[in-house]
Design a protein around this motif. Structure first.
Motif, PDB file in Angstrom:
ATOM      1  N   ILE A 156       0.872  -1.174   0.000  1.00  0.00           N
ATOM      2  CA  ILE A 156       0.000   0.000   0.000  1.00  0.00           C
ATOM      3  C   ILE A 156       0.909   1.224   0.000  1.00  0.00           C
ATOM      4  N   LYS A 157       1.163   1.742  -1.193  1.00  0.00           N
ATOM      5  CA  LYS A 157       2.064   2.889  -1.310  1.00  0.00           C
ATOM      6  C   LYS A 157       1.453   4.131  -0.671  1.00  0.00           C
ATOM      7  N   LYS A 158       0.177   4.371  -0.996  1.00  0.00           N
ATOM      8  CA  LYS A 158      -0.526   5.520  -0.433  1.00  0.00           C
ATOM      9  C   LYS A 158      -1.910   5.076   0.004  1.00  0.00           C
ATOM     10  N   GLY A 159      -2.269   5.423   1.225  1.00  0.00           N
ATOM     11  CA  GLY A 159      -3.598   5.084   1.707  1.00  0.00           C
ATOM     12  C   GLY A 159      -3.618   4.883   3.211  1.00  0.00           C
ATOM     13  N   GLU A 160      -4.776   5.150   3.802  1.00  0.00           N
ATOM     14  CA  GLU A 160      -4.960   4.965   5.237  1.00  0.00           C
ATOM     15  C   GLU A 160      -6.356   4.443   5.505  1.00  0.00           C
ATOM     16  N   GLY A 161      -6.485   3.658   6.562  1.00  0.00           N
ATOM     17  CA  GLY A 161      -7.783   3.142   6.937  1.00  0.00           C
ATOM     18  C   GLY A 161      -7.659   2.043   7.971  1.00  0.00           C
ATOM     19  N   MET A 162      -8.635   1.134   7.989  1.00  0.00           N
ATOM     20  CA  MET A 162      -8.636   0.016   8.923  1.00  0.00           C
ATOM     21  C   MET A 162      -8.323  -1.271   8.168  1.00  0.00           C
ATOM     22  N   GLN A 163      -7.501  -2.092   8.794  1.00  0.00           N
ATOM     23  CA  GLN A 163      -7.031  -3.331   8.194  1.00  0.00           C
ATOM     24  C   GLN A 163      -7.514  -4.521   9.020  1.00  0.00           C
ATOM     25  N   PHE A 164      -8.089  -5.514   8.351  1.00  0.00           N
ATOM     26  CA  PHE A 164      -8.578  -6.730   8.987  1.00  0.00           C
ATOM     27  C   PHE A 164      -7.870  -7.909   8.333  1.00  0.00           C
ATOM     28  N   VAL A 165      -7.096  -8.646   9.099  1.00  0.00           N
ATOM     29  CA  VAL A 165      -6.413  -9.840   8.597  1.00  0.00           C
ATOM     30  C   VAL A 165      -6.636 -10.950   9.613  1.00  0.00           C
ATOM     31  N   GLY A 166      -7.431 -11.950   9.257  1.00  0.00           N
ATOM     32  CA  GLY A 166      -7.761 -12.993  10.220  1.00  0.00           C
ATOM     33  C   GLY A 166      -8.464 -12.387  11.415  1.00  0.00           C
ATOM     34  N   ASP A 167      -7.880 -12.566  12.613  1.00  0.00           N
ATOM     35  CA  ASP A 167      -8.471 -11.968  13.811  1.00  0.00           C
ATOM     36  C   ASP A 167      -7.717 -10.711  14.257  1.00  0.00           C
ATOM     37  N   ILE A 198      -7.113  -6.690  13.940  1.00  0.00           N
ATOM     38  CA  ILE A 198      -7.764  -5.449  13.528  1.00  0.00           C
ATOM     39  C   ILE A 198      -6.850  -4.296  13.931  1.00  0.00           C
ATOM     40  N   GLN A 199      -6.425  -3.497  12.974  1.00  0.00           N
ATOM     41  CA  GLN A 199      -5.598  -2.333  13.288  1.00  0.00           C
ATOM     42  C   GLN A 199      -5.620  -1.360  12.124  1.00  0.00           C
ATOM     43  N   PHE A 225     -12.073  -1.815  20.510  1.00  0.00           N
ATOM     44  CA  PHE A 225     -12.209  -1.653  19.064  1.00  0.00           C
ATOM     45  C   PHE A 225     -12.780  -0.280  18.720  1.00  0.00           C
ATOM     46  N   LEU A 226     -13.833   0.139  19.420  1.00  0.00           N
ATOM     47  CA  LEU A 226     -14.430   1.454  19.173  1.00  0.00           C
ATOM     48  C   LEU A 226     -13.439   2.574  19.450  1.00  0.00           C
TER      49      LEU A 226
END
Length: 297
Positions: free
Chosen positions: A42-53, A55-56, A233-234
């Motif tokens: 991900i060269k450019k971008g921001e957000g939430m990432q979910f991989v398996g269990d 979350i970050q 999480f919230l």
């Protein structure tokens, strides 16, 4: 929203694996899995990432290796969407089957480290440090390469990753991705409702209703799936949004606090420092100091 088994194209009859560059934020913007291994920068971008269990939040210049059939999902921030988005995404992604070079290739004694790497990737891997810097030019070269050279560069990347100790596993040990439609549909309902409403107060009874569970069952369910409480999480969603507001707008901290879904400055500062290791003001000062152009001597 239900999970999707994504069918990945190789990009044409003369290609044995897929590599492409995208500038749209909705790539992988749903909970999905596929038998192909995914190497994504991900060269450019921001957000939430979910991989398996796991979350970050993710940010620009992330490099990750996602193993075969591991559910994953990148949700870019709202700034990347709309008719005139305020931010631009840029992603480079490779998809390849573990057996595209033949059933016996990874069983060769010379390739045991690569085989172990792909096994480890079934929990998801983040690449950091000098290894990430060294691999990025090889990724760019792989985009431009043709013929056998493309396969050689992919092997060089995997060989380099397999020999380094700068890899961070994302999912917890023992995580099992069973792809049960009912369960994945439930966790997606929770995520979607949370993304849409995190700036408001979300009562446990309401989110439990979204998940079709009792409040007590919901708390146990969410903790078992994500290794954190729903309250944690919230808070992470709200802190992540606060970081975005600090970077993009010249708002005072009181405005940022309430825009992010916090109800008082004390809880805002406490949650922010816990998540980021610094106060909101320190984060703001560091960001704008880095953003200033270097002065010529």
């Amino acid at each position: 929203m239900k999970p999707h088994l994504l069918k990945v194209s190789t990009g044409g009859p003369l290609r044995s694996f897929s590599i492409r560059q995208d500038t749209v934020p909705y790539i992988n913007n749903r909970w999905h899995y596929h038998p192909e291994v995914e190497l994504i920068h991900i060269k450019k971008g921001e957000g939430m990432q979910f991989v398996g269990d796991s979350i970050q939040r993710f940010s620009s210049d992330e490099l990750l290796l996602i193993g075969s059939n591991l559910s994953h999902y990148w949700r870019f921030d709202e700034a990347y969407f709309g008719e005139s988005p305020q931010a631009k995404a840029e992603i480079l992604v490779i998809h390849f089957s573990e057996t595209f070079w033949g059933d016996q290739f990874l069983r060769l004694p010379e390739n045991l480290l690569i085989k172990a790497l792909l096994e480890k990737a079934k929990l998801g891997i983040r690449v950091v440090g000098t290894t990430k810097r060294e691999v990025k030019p090889l990724l760019e070269g792989c985009v431009q390469a043709e013929g056998t050279q493309k396969i050689i560069l992919l092997l060089q990347i995997l060989d380099q990753l397999s020999r380094c100790d700068q890899l961070q596993e994302l999912s917890s040990m023992g995580f099992k991705d069973l792809h049960e439609k009912a369960e994945e549909g439930r966790i997606n309902r929770i995520y979607e409702y949370s993304f849409a409403n995190f700036r408001n107060r979300i009562e446990t009874e309401k989110i439990a209703e979204v998940a079709h569970l009792s409040p007590n069952s919901f708390c146990r369910y969410f903790k078992s799936k994500t290794r954190k409480t729903y309250s944690q999480f919230l808070l992470e969603l709200r802190v992540g949004y606060a970081c975005k507001l600090i970077r993009e707008y010249r708002l005072d901290m009181r405005q940022i606090c309430f825009e992010s879904g916090f109800h008082n400055l004390t809880s805002f500062h406490k949650a922010f420092k816990s998540a980021m290791g610094k106060t909101p003001l320190q984060y703001q000062q560091e960001f704008f100091n880095k953003s200033k152009p270097a002065q010529r001597k």
